[in-house]
Write a protein that holds these residues in place. Structure first.
Motif, short mmCIF file in Angstrom:
data_model
loop_
_atom_site.label_atom_id
_atom_site.label_comp_id
_atom_site.label_asym_id
_atom_site.label_seq_id
_atom_site.Cartn_x
_atom_site.Cartn_y
_atom_site.Cartn_z
N LYS A 166 7.26 -70.47 -11.58
CA LYS A 166 7.91 -69.63 -12.59
C LYS A 166 9.28 -69.19 -12.08
N GLY A 167 10.30 -69.40 -12.91
CA GLY A 167 11.64 -68.96 -12.53
C GLY A 167 12.13 -69.65 -11.27
N ILE A 168 12.77 -68.89 -10.41
CA ILE A 168 13.23 -69.40 -9.11
C ILE A 168 12.61 -68.53 -8.02
N PRO A 169 11.48 -68.96 -7.45
CA PRO A 169 10.77 -68.13 -6.48
C PRO A 169 11.61 -67.82 -5.25
N GLU A 170 11.48 -66.60 -4.75
CA GLU A 170 12.10 -66.15 -3.50
C GLU A 170 13.62 -66.35 -3.51
N PHE A 171 14.23 -66.17 -4.65
CA PHE A 171 15.67 -66.39 -4.77
C PHE A 171 16.45 -65.48 -3.83
N TRP A 172 16.25 -64.18 -3.96
CA TRP A 172 17.05 -63.24 -3.17
C TRP A 172 16.67 -63.26 -1.70
N LEU A 173 15.41 -63.51 -1.39
CA LEU A 173 15.01 -63.64 0.01
C LEU A 173 15.74 -64.82 0.65
N THR A 174 15.84 -65.92 -0.08
CA THR A 174 16.55 -67.09 0.43
C THR A 174 18.03 -66.78 0.65
N VAL A 175 18.62 -66.05 -0.29
CA VAL A 175 20.02 -65.65 -0.14
C VAL A 175 20.20 -64.85 1.15
N PHE A 176 19.33 -63.88 1.35
CA PHE A 176 19.43 -63.03 2.54
C PHE A 176 19.28 -63.85 3.82
N LYS A 177 18.35 -64.78 3.81
CA LYS A 177 18.10 -65.58 5.01
C LYS A 177 19.23 -66.56 5.30
N ASN A 178 19.98 -66.91 4.26
CA ASN A 178 21.09 -67.85 4.43
C ASN A 178 22.37 -67.19 4.94
N VAL A 179 22.45 -65.87 4.87
CA VAL A 179 23.66 -65.15 5.27
C VAL A 179 23.41 -64.44 6.59
N ASP A 180 24.18 -64.79 7.61
CA ASP A 180 23.95 -64.25 8.95
C ASP A 180 23.97 -62.72 8.97
N LEU A 181 24.94 -62.14 8.27
CA LEU A 181 25.09 -60.68 8.28
C LEU A 181 23.82 -59.99 7.80
N LEU A 182 23.12 -60.60 6.84
CA LEU A 182 21.91 -60.01 6.27
C LEU A 182 20.65 -60.48 7.00
N SER A 183 20.63 -61.74 7.43
CA SER A 183 19.44 -62.26 8.09
C SER A 183 19.16 -61.54 9.41
N GLU A 184 20.24 -61.03 10.04
CA GLU A 184 20.06 -60.29 11.29
C GLU A 184 19.29 -58.99 11.07
N MET A 185 19.33 -58.47 9.84
CA MET A 185 18.62 -57.23 9.52
C MET A 185 17.15 -57.48 9.20
N LEU A 186 16.83 -58.72 8.80
CA LEU A 186 15.48 -59.02 8.35
C LEU A 186 14.50 -59.15 9.50
N GLN A 187 13.33 -58.60 9.31
CA GLN A 187 12.22 -58.78 10.23
C GLN A 187 11.13 -59.56 9.51
N GLU A 188 10.24 -60.12 10.28
CA GLU A 188 9.18 -60.93 9.67
C GLU A 188 8.37 -60.13 8.66
N HIS A 189 8.14 -58.83 8.97
CA HIS A 189 7.33 -58.02 8.07
C HIS A 189 8.09 -57.60 6.81
N ASP A 190 9.43 -57.84 6.78
CA ASP A 190 10.21 -57.54 5.56
C ASP A 190 10.08 -58.63 4.50
N GLU A 191 9.85 -59.86 4.95
CA GLU A 191 9.90 -61.00 4.04
C GLU A 191 8.89 -60.93 2.89
N PRO A 192 7.62 -60.56 3.15
CA PRO A 192 6.68 -60.47 2.02
C PRO A 192 7.13 -59.47 0.96
#
Length: 423
Positions: A166-192
């Protein structure tokens, strides 16, 4: 034999001797440069030297070069008149940025219907038509009809094997993971949790209100918190500081406020529970103590340090806020307007290409430029000087202050050279 050697040396062409001497000088220069680089690396790795350098940099702040003091009184008087004109320019520039903010508000309203449709497609609220989905890529121009048909059949086969998403799954999560400035903030427990992020919106302050913008993070219902929208508001100022009007360089973020996240019990990823064993000094008994401590998480973004009324912050809080402002500005200026290009990676490739081209040009042409720059009528040494000052601006040092430190500038130059390579 000795006489023969002397005779051969005497028969050497003087020009040949000059060539030999030049080669020897070049080799000596390379040795010096190599030693200088080794020394620079050692300096960069020595915390005591770096601390001493920082202390020297701090000591330069506010130290005049003596040039202004040497000017005649009548010239100083005219310089003061120029400075008063500069203050008036700063106030006009402030008005300019206020009007730019109004233009941003106006065009944000024009962009919003497109962003809303983007959100509807991502959330599967709206299914785009075949015409809307048609996109001609450059590679397709070179493909034969047979290859296109084969690729189409393979895609259809893959689609049949998979469930219909349905739609485009995990769109914004993928955006965040693709951008270094934002991916550095992400932790594994943030992704779900970020899998439930459906949209990010930018809202500007109303006309006549103090300049600000708000980032709205819209979530679908989830098991982690009850909020449907998380907000972060940035307050800005576009007016020169009366105590230092010359420092004005456009609107600056003065502070930000987050929001309270209503976490479901046991789901708060910004906190973690740790257990420690404590031994009693007298009795020797051991007990286990449970403590709740802060945990690294993207969602700490919504609880920034509070700026006191005095505006004074400790170094750690100031560093956190500086990074926070950079992230907020980047989300507003780049991520929200160009989200699909960060999802596909095209925006990142464009950014990388810019840097790569610059780097390749520097590597390929460095020797050429050094040899020809003195004879090139278009060569402007100010360009390099300005680049150096942009880097040094981190230390808030102006031109006059650098002149007073010219005795040790060469050593700093080597360090800046290493920093440029590392960056």
């Amino acid at each position: 034999m000795a006489d023969l050697d002397n005779k051969e040396q005497a028969e050497l062409d003087p020009a040949d001797m000059e060539d030999v001497e030049e080669v020897e000088e070049e080799e000596t220069g390379e040795d010096v440069n190599s030693k200088a680089r080794q020394l620079t690396v050692q300096m960069m790795q020595n915390p005591q030297i770096l601390a001493a350098l920082q202390e020297r940099l701090d000591g330069l702040v506010g130290s005049p070069s003596g040039y202004m003091e040497s000017l005649p009184k009548v010239v100083k008087r005219r310089v003061n008149a120029l400075k008063n004109l500069q203050v008036k320019c700063a106030h006009i520039e402030a008005k300019f940025y206020e009007e730019v903010h109004e233009l941003e508000r106006k065009y944000a309203a024009l962009y919003q219907p497109l962003f809303d449709k983007r959100s509807d497609i991502i959330k599967a609220v709206y299914e785009p038509t075949d015409e809307e989905c048609e996109w001609k890529q450059e590679e397709e121009e070179e493909l034969t009809e047979e290859m296109k048909e084969k690729a189409k059949l393979e895609e259809e086969k893959k689609d049949e094997e998979k469930e219909d998403p349905k739609g485009i799954p995990e769109f914004w999560l993928t955006v965040f993971k693709n951008v270094d400035l934002l991916s550095e903030m992400l932790q594994e427990h943030d992704e779900p949790i970020l899998k439930h992020l459906q949209d990010i919106k930018v809202k500007f302050s109303d006309a006549g209100q103090p300049m600000s913008f708000t980032l709205e993070f819209h979530f679908e219902p989830n098991d982690f918190f009850t909020n449907t929208v998380l907000t972060k508001t940035y307050k800005m100022r576009s007016e020169p500081d009366e105590s230092d009007p010359f420092s004005f360089d456009g609107p600056e973020i003065m502070g930000c406020t987050g929001c309270t996240i209503d976490w479901t019990k046991g789901k708060n990823v910004t906190l973690k529970t740790i257990k420690k064993k404590q031994k009693h000094k007298g009795r020797g008994t051991v007990r286990t103590v449970t403590k709740t401590v802060p945990n690294d998480s993207f969602f700490n973004f919504f609880t920034p340090p509070e700026v006191p009324e005095s505006g004074e912050l400790d170094e750690d809080s100031e560093a956190v806020l500086a990074a926070d402002f950079e992230i907020g500005h980047f989300i507003r200026e780049r991520i929200v307007p160009r989200a699909v290009l960060y999802f596909t990676g095209e925006a990142i490739e464009d950014d990388d290409d810019d840097y790569d081209e610059e780097g390749e040009e520097a590597d390929d042409e460095e020797g050429e430029e050094e040899a020809d720059e003195e004879n090139d009528p278009s060569y402007d040494p100010k360009v390099r000087i300005q680049s150096c000052f942009r880097l040094i601006s981190t230390y808030r040092i102006n031109t006059e202050q650098w002149i007073s430190g010219r005795v040790w500038l060469r050593g700093v130059g080597y360090i800046l050279f290493m920093l440029t390579i590392l960056c």
